[in-house]
Write a protein that holds these residues in place. Structure first.
Motif, PDB file in Angstrom:
ATOM      1  N   PHE A  59       3.164  12.183   0.086  1.00 41.14           N
ATOM      2  CA  PHE A  59       3.711  10.862  -0.585  1.00 41.14           C
ATOM      3  C   PHE A  59       4.786  10.100  -0.397  1.00 41.14           C
ATOM      4  O   PHE A  59       5.816  10.832   0.078  1.00 41.14           O
ATOM      5  N   ALA A  67      -3.474   1.022  -3.537  1.00 42.78           N
ATOM      6  CA  ALA A  67      -3.068   2.383  -2.955  1.00 42.78           C
ATOM      7  C   ALA A  67      -3.989   3.071  -3.351  1.00 42.78           C
ATOM      8  O   ALA A  67      -4.981   3.208  -3.443  1.00 42.78           O
ATOM      9  N   ASN A  68      -3.488   4.332  -2.923  1.00 44.17           N
ATOM     10  CA  ASN A  68      -4.630   6.389  -3.086  1.00 44.17           C
ATOM     11  C   ASN A  68      -3.641   6.887  -4.454  1.00 44.17           C
ATOM     12  O   ASN A  68      -2.292   6.675  -3.912  1.00 44.17           O
ATOM     13  N   TYR A  69      -3.777   6.792  -5.474  1.00 45.13           N
ATOM     14  CA  TYR A  69      -3.768   8.071  -6.138  1.00 45.13           C
ATOM     15  C   TYR A  69      -3.633   9.505  -6.480  1.00 45.13           C
ATOM     16  O   TYR A  69      -4.997   9.601  -6.662  1.00 45.13           O
ATOM     17  N   THR A  70      -3.074  10.183  -6.533  1.00 50.35           N
ATOM     18  CA  THR A  70      -3.686  11.095  -6.558  1.00 50.35           C
ATOM     19  C   THR A  70      -3.019  12.307  -7.638  1.00 50.35           C
ATOM     20  O   THR A  70      -1.654  12.127  -8.437  1.00 50.35           O
ATOM     21  N   LYS A  86       0.709  -0.783  -0.190  1.00 54.88           N
ATOM     22  CA  LYS A  86      -0.475   0.228   0.070  1.00 54.88           C
ATOM     23  C   LYS A  86       1.084   1.114  -0.296  1.00 54.88           C
ATOM     24  O   LYS A  86       1.657   1.292   0.699  1.00 54.88           O
ATOM     25  N   LYS A  87       0.534   2.530  -1.121  1.00 52.71           N
ATOM     26  CA  LYS A  87       1.725   3.956  -0.953  1.00 52.71           C
ATOM     27  C   LYS A  87       0.184   5.140  -1.547  1.00 52.71           C
ATOM     28  O   LYS A  87      -0.066   4.532  -1.300  1.00 52.71           O
ATOM     29  N   ASN A  88       0.985   5.534  -1.138  1.00 60.62           N
ATOM     30  CA  ASN A  88       0.218   7.200  -1.401  1.00 60.62           C
ATOM     31  C   ASN A  88       1.101   8.036  -2.686  1.00 60.62           C
ATOM     32  O   ASN A  88       1.489   7.795  -2.722  1.00 60.62           O
TER      33      ASN A  88
END
Length: 624
Positions: A586, A518-521, A490-492
């Motif tokens: 991030f 993961a959370n994607y911006t 899991k990553k940001n």
């Protein structure tokens, strides 16, 4: 993503945030003052001095008529930018075919080069008069104002506007003093407001005055600069923006009229009055002011005002060049490259002509540059009138019938005067040429071709609707294909997107690293001139399209089961991306590249290297 006009400063000034009515009005004020300097640049000085010395006060009415024309046309330009969130170049690009737009772009660039030639010569002459620097050296020194422009843009639009207004104030104060020294005859000034043309030579000067006053590049520039204000997109908000910008234009252009009239009156009250009818060179005017007016301050103030006029107008000319290139071609290059190219186009001819013919030719060069500007006017004015008369494009804010009639009369006057001038010039060349066949095979077909083009842009909008609703000003074309994700830690993760083919590789590699957990911006930076100058308060067509495209990206990712959010920023990507990444916590930044290097990096810029040195987290680069 659609390109915003002057993206660097787009919507960076927010009048709605002001608490009192007068602060709100002042927040709208500024764009017209940047426009007004184009109406008092060194090219105007040459035509005004020539008109005043040869014909006395007789051509003041031409200045007044030109100012009225300019006020109407600039208000139409501002209306186009406010309502449609497009500048004049962008609106032209979505109306005419590619070949026609290329020709219109070429003509607009000629106008920019002619304007810049006048500014280069004016600055060089001012430096020569004040400090004794040779004209050739002065012309070369003008390259340095490239860095002044970049410095001012980085400081923000309000500081740039303050700088320009200061220069305008210097010019105005200088000529107030000159009027006190000259003591002009008020009754003859009043007589000069009655229309008359004392001889054929006066027509050439009059057309030069019109070209120097109503400048085509200012129409492109104004339609972009008004988008630097962020206002409510409601009916009342748009009405208020149109109203305040008209007040801004009225004040600024009347100040420009005062300066132009003061120059012509000064020439009439000193040179014409003393029988010096041949004073057309700015250097001669400077030389004779002290003995004729009896004070050493007259020539000093004259030179100071000339330098201020040249410096202020060259800044706005550069912005106009960038707007024209981005609007017509969707081609965005680095500002300093654009500035140097524009300046070199003016410097090289100036150096060659001065070297061959001597410094005495500068006055004729300045007047010629203004006549060239006048010849380009029809190709900017006629599309503008069409656009602001279009009910569909203007969304109910189109101009009424009386305004349309007035605008078309102005266009008819300008085009008719220019047609007469071109006809007389070509006829004279044919009669005096020893080999008229060459002219018949070159100049005559070229003139006929431009006449046909003018007829085309006049009648084309009457028979074909524009593509406003489907046209995207983005320089990119994208069909996004999102791949499947693997199971990863899991990553940001931040992903920089620019709506090009590079995005597909960047996103799919990000998914291979982060998986569905993961959370994607998605980060996108709007990088037009307007956005760089005005930041997040800019509100134009490109910004709105960019927001929609970014939202579409997010929807695609959500449908695929990814956790996605977006962040839109404004300015230079090399500065904004590190700021967002460093402040957002991030774990990783993923970027795609366009694959160019070397010389192309100089022209278009390189973001990756600057971002790499500016962030505190790992950078994953996807080469395409």
């Amino acid at each position: 993503m659609a390109s915003k006009s002057l993206e660097e400063v787009h919507e960076s000034v927010n009048p709605a945030s002001k608490t009192t009515w007068w602060r709100k009005i002042l927040a709208f004020f500024g764009p017209a003052y940047l426009i007004s300097v184009g109406y008092m640049d060194p090219g105007n000085w040459a035509t005004d001095i020539a008109g005043g010395s040869q014909f006395g006060y007789a051509l003041i009415w031409v200045l007044l008529m030109s100012n009225i024309m300019a006020l109407l046309l600039q208000s139409l330009s501002a209306r186009l930018g406010i309502v449609t969130q497009r500048d004049l170049a962008q609106a032209s690009r979505e109306t005419y075919s590619k070949p026609v737009n290329y020709v219109l772009y070429f003509l607009a660039e000629i106008a920019i080069a002619a304007c810049d030639l006048a500014e280069v010569l004016g600055m060089a002459i001012g430096l020569n008069l004040l400090f004794g620097i040779s004209l050739i050296d002065g012309v070369i020194i003008t390259v340095l104002d490239t860095f002044l422009l970049l410095f001012l843009i980085n400081k923000g639009i309000r500081k740039m506007e303050a700088f320009i207004i200061t220069l305008v104030a210097i010019i105005g104060v200088s000529f107030v003093c000159e009027m006190i020294f000259a003591q002009p005859e008020l009754d003859k000034i009043a007589t000069g407001l009655i229309p008359s043309l004392p001889g054929e030579a006066a027509l050439y000067i009059a057309i030069g005055i019109i070209g120097a006053t109503v400048m085509p590049h200012n129409l492109y520039l104004h339609s972009s600069l008004v988008q630097t204000r962020k206002y409510d997109r409601t009916k009342s908000g748009i009405k208020q923006a149109i109203k305040y910008n008209f007040i801004d234009s009225t004040i600024a252009l009347n100040l420009a009229f005062f300066v132009n009239a003061a120059i012509l009156i000064l020439a009439a009250a000193t040179f014409y009055k003393n029988g010096m009818f041949d004073v057309a060179e700015i250097q001669d005017a400077h030389q004779f002011l002290e003995p004729l007016l009896g004070t050493k301050w007259a020539p000093i103030l004259f030179a100071v005002a000339l330098i201020a006029a040249g410096q202020s107008s060259t800044i706005t000319g550069t912005l106009a060049g960038q707007i024209i290139m981005e609007g017509y071609l969707n081609l965005r290059i680095r500002p300093w490259v654009r500035r140097i190219l524009t300046r070199l186009i003016a410097i090289v001819p100036a150096v060659i002509v001065i070297t061959i013919f001597g410094e005495g030719i500068t006055g004729k060069l300045l007047i010629l540059s203004q006549v060239i500007l006048s010849l380009q006017l029809g190709f900017a004015i006629i599309p503008l009138i069409h656009f602001v008369s279009d009910k569909h494009k203007m969304k109910g804010f189109h101009i009424g019938l009386p305004t349309q009639i007035a605008a078309w009369i102005i266009a008819l006057v300008i085009v008719s005067l220019n047609a007469r001038l071109v006809y007389e010039e070509i006829t004279g060349w044919l009669e005096s040429s020893s080999n008229p066949t060459v002219l018949w095979l070159t100049v005559v077909p070229l003139a006929i071709g431009f006449a046909l083009l003018l007829l085309y842009i006049i009648f084309r909008p009457f028979f074909s609707r524009t593509k406003t609703d489907i046209y995207n000003h983005s320089p990119h074309s994208l069909k996004l294909k999102v791949g499947a994700a693997a199971i990863r830690e899991k990553k940001n993760i931040a992903v920089s997107v620019d709506f090009s083919a590079a995005d597909e590789g960047a996103l799919n590699h990000a998914f291979s690293l982060g998986g569905e957990e993961a959370n994607y911006t998605l980060i996108h930076v709007v990088e037009t001139v307007g956005a760089m100058m005005y930041g997040d308060s800019i509100e134009d067509h490109e910004t709105s399209v960019d927001e929609k495209l970014l939202a579409e990206y997010k929807d695609i990712l959500l449908l695929k089961g990814y956790r996605a959010q977006t962040q839109l920023a404004f300015g230079e990507p090399a500065k904004m991306i590190p700021k967002i990444v460093n402040e957002g916590g991030f774990d990783l930044l993923v970027m795609g590249t366009h694959g160019h290097s070397g010389f192309k990096d100089l022209i278009f810029g390189t973001t990756v290297d600057k971002v790499r040195h500016g962030i505190k987290v790992p950078l994953y680069i996807i080469k395409n």
